[in-house]
Design a protein around this motif. Structure first.
Motif, PDB file in Angstrom:
ATOM      1  N   LEU A 167     -10.935  54.416   1.724  1.00 31.86           N
ATOM      2  CA  LEU A 167     -10.660  54.196   3.148  1.00 31.86           C
ATOM      3  C   LEU A 167     -11.945  53.919   3.923  1.00 31.86           C
ATOM      4  CD1 LEU A 167      -7.877  56.861   3.805  1.00 31.86           C
ATOM      5  CD2 LEU A 167      -7.670  54.393   4.139  1.00 31.86           C
ATOM      6  N   THR A 197     -12.159  56.130  10.113  1.00 32.21           N
ATOM      7  CA  THR A 197     -11.250  56.827   9.196  1.00 32.21           C
ATOM      8  C   THR A 197     -11.124  58.285   9.621  1.00 32.21           C
ATOM      9  OG1 THR A 197     -11.928  55.397   7.369  1.00 32.21           O
ATOM     10  CG2 THR A 197     -10.835  57.452   6.781  1.00 32.21           C
ATOM     11  N   GLU A 223      -5.553  60.260   8.183  1.00 31.43           N
ATOM     12  CA  GLU A 223      -5.303  59.065   7.364  1.00 31.43           C
ATOM     13  C   GLU A 223      -5.549  59.337   5.883  1.00 31.43           C
ATOM     14  OE1 GLU A 223      -6.454  55.161   9.754  1.00 31.43           O
ATOM     15  OE2 GLU A 223      -7.972  56.755   9.942  1.00 31.43           O
ATOM     16  N   GLU A 265      -2.582  61.313   4.683  1.00 28.94           N
ATOM     17  CA  GLU A 265      -1.399  60.451   4.562  1.00 28.94           C
ATOM     18  C   GLU A 265      -1.479  59.577   3.321  1.00 28.94           C
ATOM     19  OE1 GLU A 265      -1.101  58.259   8.232  1.00 28.94           O
ATOM     20  OE2 GLU A 265      -0.441  60.034   9.359  1.00 28.94           O
ATOM     21  N   ARG A 266      -2.636  58.984   3.070  1.00 32.10           N
ATOM     22  CA  ARG A 266      -2.812  58.114   1.899  1.00 32.10           C
ATOM     23  C   ARG A 266      -2.597  58.910   0.604  1.00 32.10           C
ATOM     24  NH1 ARG A 266      -5.791  53.101   1.102  1.00 32.10           N
ATOM     25  NH2 ARG A 266      -5.098  52.703   3.220  1.00 32.10           N
TER      26      ARG A 266
END
Length: 186
Positions: free
Chosen positions: A17, A26, A30, A33-34
């Motif tokens: 990311l 970032t 996030e 979530e990834r």
């Protein structure tokens, strides 16, 4: 899932990311979530993005620290220095994504002081590669051997060709530089 595997997955996803959208843009949310985990689950391993980056550097530094320890115990021969180059090359290849992160996020690296720590390790390696009686040109050759490998990690990805062939060429040039520096100093 074992803790070590989760930690590695977090590092890999975060680094991906950071490369995609930049470190500053970032968020931990996030990253969670990834990974398909809650933010709380991520906090169990890392409290901040900085903690993730620092852990990546610590993991990358371990093989380099081991190399320095090994090299300091060896005779200061051409063969030892060629082996330093080979081992350092292997360590850099293993850390290529992190080196790209360093290149693309220099301000962050500087702010976290991990860049200074890396620089100290490289300076130690350059000292181990050369001898006090070397000419200036031979000192430059030894230092250039290390930076040939750094440049290889960053820039050879943009050169057409087989990745393995590129890695072998980088190593060959770095070993050649060290060998040239030692000619007449045996």
């Amino acid at each position: 899932m074992a803790r070590g595997n989760t930690r590695q997955r977090i590092q890999d996803v975060a680094l991906g990311l950071f490369a995609e959208q930049g470190y500053e843009k970032t968020s931990l949310r996030e990253i969670a979530e990834r990974l398909g985990v809650t933010k709380a689950a991520l906090y169990y391993h890392f409290k901040t993005k900085e903690d993730i980056v620092i852990s990546l550097f610590q993991d990358m530094a371990r093989p380099i620290d081991d190399l320095i320890t090994w090299a300091e115990e060896q005779p200061r021969t051409l063969e030892t220095k060629q082996e330093i180059v080979r081992r350092y090359h292997a360590a850099l290849l293993g850390a290529a994504p992190l080196f790209r992160f360093m290149q693309e996020n220099q301000a962050t690296v500087r702010d976290l002081s991990i860049g200074e720590t890396f620089k100290e390790r490289v300076l130690t390696l350059t000292e181990l590669m050369q001898e006090p009686d070397f000419s200036m040109a031979d000192r430059v050759r030894c230092i250039s051997a290390l930076f040939t490998m750094h440049a290889g990690v960053f820039y050879m990805q943009h050169v057409e060709g087989d990745p393995e062939e590129k890695h072998e060429a980088i190593l060959e040039v770095a070993v050649d530089l060290v060998t040239q520096a030692h000619q007449g100093h045996a």
